[in-house]
Design an enzyme around this catalytic site. Structure first.
Site, mmCIF file in Angstrom:
data_model
loop_
_atom_site.group_PDB
_atom_site.id
_atom_site.type_symbol
_atom_site.label_atom_id
_atom_site.label_comp_id
_atom_site.label_asym_id
_atom_site.label_seq_id
_atom_site.Cartn_x
_atom_site.Cartn_y
_atom_site.Cartn_z
ATOM 1 N N ASP A 143 -33.365 118.872 57.680
ATOM 2 C CA ASP A 143 -32.993 119.423 56.375
ATOM 3 C C ASP A 143 -34.209 119.450 55.450
ATOM 4 O OD1 ASP A 143 -31.223 120.379 54.274
ATOM 5 O OD2 ASP A 143 -31.625 118.450 53.354
ATOM 6 N N SER A 169 -26.885 121.811 54.820
ATOM 7 C CA SER A 169 -27.904 120.958 54.202
ATOM 8 C C SER A 169 -27.258 119.749 53.524
ATOM 9 C CB SER A 169 -28.674 121.814 53.177
ATOM 10 O OG SER A 169 -29.368 121.025 52.275
ATOM 11 N N LYS A 225 -26.888 115.687 55.284
ATOM 12 C CA LYS A 225 -27.562 114.589 54.550
ATOM 13 C C LYS A 225 -26.571 113.522 54.124
ATOM 14 C CE LYS A 225 -29.505 116.750 51.075
ATOM 15 N NZ LYS A 225 -30.189 118.018 51.006
ATOM 16 N N ARG A 228 -36.604 127.217 52.653
ATOM 17 C CA ARG A 228 -35.627 128.070 51.945
ATOM 18 C C ARG A 228 -36.043 128.271 50.496
ATOM 19 N NH1 ARG A 228 -30.590 124.785 52.150
ATOM 20 N NH2 ARG A 228 -29.730 126.374 50.789
ATOM 21 N N HIS A 253 -23.269 114.534 45.078
ATOM 22 C CA HIS A 253 -24.310 115.548 45.255
ATOM 23 C C HIS A 253 -23.923 116.785 44.465
ATOM 24 C CE1 HIS A 253 -27.852 116.553 47.689
ATOM 25 N NE2 HIS A 253 -27.456 117.794 47.514
#
Ligand code: URA
Length: 408
Positions: free
Chosen positions: A161, A183, A187, A168, A82
């Site tokens: 999320d 977040s 996930k 956001r 990520h």
């Protein structure tokens, strides 16, 4: 309990209990808390931060807001990757196929663009026919067949999320270490991978602007990963200038393909570095051995083949990928050497062309974007093309070049 007291408490920088966090966040998911109330709470968090206890509590609330994927039916190590997001960051599209071509399973749960940074899901959706909403069964089957699959968050995986991320994005609350850590880690943990590589982008074009904050984020994310028994490796990488030459959606997919076909650049080097880390932890080999394998996958065409297999499996018609026909070249008004390309402004420009969202409901124009024809260190003459805009229509755009390129 009431939401106004909770917002006020956070505004006064007092610690919220798990019950209060749950009341506010789970309540928002159930539509009991309004957008404007959650926006105020997010802003108070953004300004005042959160204690470690609050962050761990919020991660737990996010994970429990939906299901967790069970990947135990897949043999071998599953490694997820990520990025905290950057301008021109299309690395997932490059390293997912590389790592999968080496026999490692890469289950990738991705997001849409956040702030001025693009998201993998938006980029993949620019490929006509590409399906980003996989069911759990489809996701697991693809991992069995292809070893690499990308899905957007299904409605039952970390749904909290999904809604908070979207809010956001449009309320100026993206740049918060506790909210980013929550977040991403919720996930990733719900996504079921054994190992997690996080690319923390740091610099002007990233959510995290300085090294001190990047190290704080690294520390909290690694501790959350350890707590849930997932080996988590965070690499802090530079995002002061855009990554690669293409910024947008379809246009970034095109650049990812160029790298998989052998184009050499800073983007290629970083892709090799991150893919090697993933291969190292997954196959339990040295970084040098992992790097040799990664370079071999690129040079032999294995990674490119894996990319095409993955796109086709998810319904994408890569031959139909296209960018807008409305081009405008921005020419240099100065001669000299390029000393800086301002990533954030390039990101904003790309968004204003239609490649990102300003409001939650905005739709993206997949064909628009920017190609940087010149990079830092290049010598330019007056009249040379610095960058090219791909626009929605033929209307001329007037720009102040010094907001994007520094030439000395
Ligand atoms: N990526 C995420 O998934 N969440 C963030 O908050 C930032 C980047």
């Amino acid at each position: 309990m009431n939401i106004i007291d909770i917002i006020t408490k956070k505004r006064l920088n007092e610690e919220l209990s798990k019950e209060e966090l749950d009341y506010a966040f789970s309540g928002y998911l159930k539509n009991n808390i309004k957008d404007y109330q959650m926006s105020a709470l997010l802003m108070a968090i953004c300004i005042n931060g959160m204690t470690d206890q609050e962050i761990f509590d919020l991660v737990d609330i996010f994970i429990k807001s939906g299901d967790c994927l069970d990947l135990s039916s897949l043999e071998g190590i599953k490694v997820d990757k990520h990025s905290t997001g950057g301008i021109g960051d299309k690395i997932t599209l490059i390293i997912g196929p590389i790592v999968a071509s080496l026999g490692v399973i890469v289950p990738k749960m991705s997001g849409r663009g956040l702030g001025y940074t693009g998201g993998t899901i938006d980029k993949l959706e620019s490929i006509p026919g590409f399906k980003v909403n996989l069911t759990e069964e489809e996701f697991i089957q693809e991992l069995k067949d292809v070893s690499f699959a990308v899905t957007s968050q299904t409605s039952n995986l970390c749904p909290l999320d999904k809604v908070i991320y979207a809010l956001r994005d449009v309320t100026g609350t993206t740049e918060s270490i506790p909210l980013i850590a929550t977040s991403i880690m919720s996930k990733k943990i719900a996504g079921g991978a054994d190992k997690i590589l996080i690319d923390i982008k740091c610099g002007e074009g990233a959510l995290i602007k300085n090294n001190e904050d990047a190290l704080k984020l690294k520390d909290i994310m690694e501790r959350i990963g350890n707590f849930y028994n997932r080996e988590t490796i965070c690499e802090v990488t530079d995002m002061n200038i855009p990554l690669g030459s293409n910024i947008g959606n379809a246009i970034e997919v095109m650049e990812a393909i160029e790298v998989l076909k052998g184009k050499k650049s800073r983007l290629t080097d970083l892709s090799i570095q991150l893919a090697s880390e993933m291969v190292k932890v997954s196959l339990n080999i040295s970084l040098e051995e992992a790097k040799t394998k990664v370079i071999n996958s690129l040079e032999s065409g294995m990674a490119l083949e894996k990319f095409y297999q993955f796109v086709k499996y998810q319904g994408g018609k890569i031959e139909k990928l296209k960018v807008s026909e409305f081009k405008q070249e921005i020419k240099s008004e100065k001669a000299g050497v390029i000393t800086n390309i301002k990533a954030l402004n390039i990101g904003k420009l790309s968004c204003s062309l239609g490649a990102g969202r300003i409001n939650k409901e905005d739709t993206i124009d997949y064909g628009v974007g920017i190609i940087l024809n010149k990079q830092v260190g290049d010598v330019v003459n007056i009249g040379d093309t610095l960058f090219t805009l791909y626009k929605k229509n033929s209307n001329n755009i007037t720009l102040n070049i010094s907001e994007y390129y520094e030439i000395n």
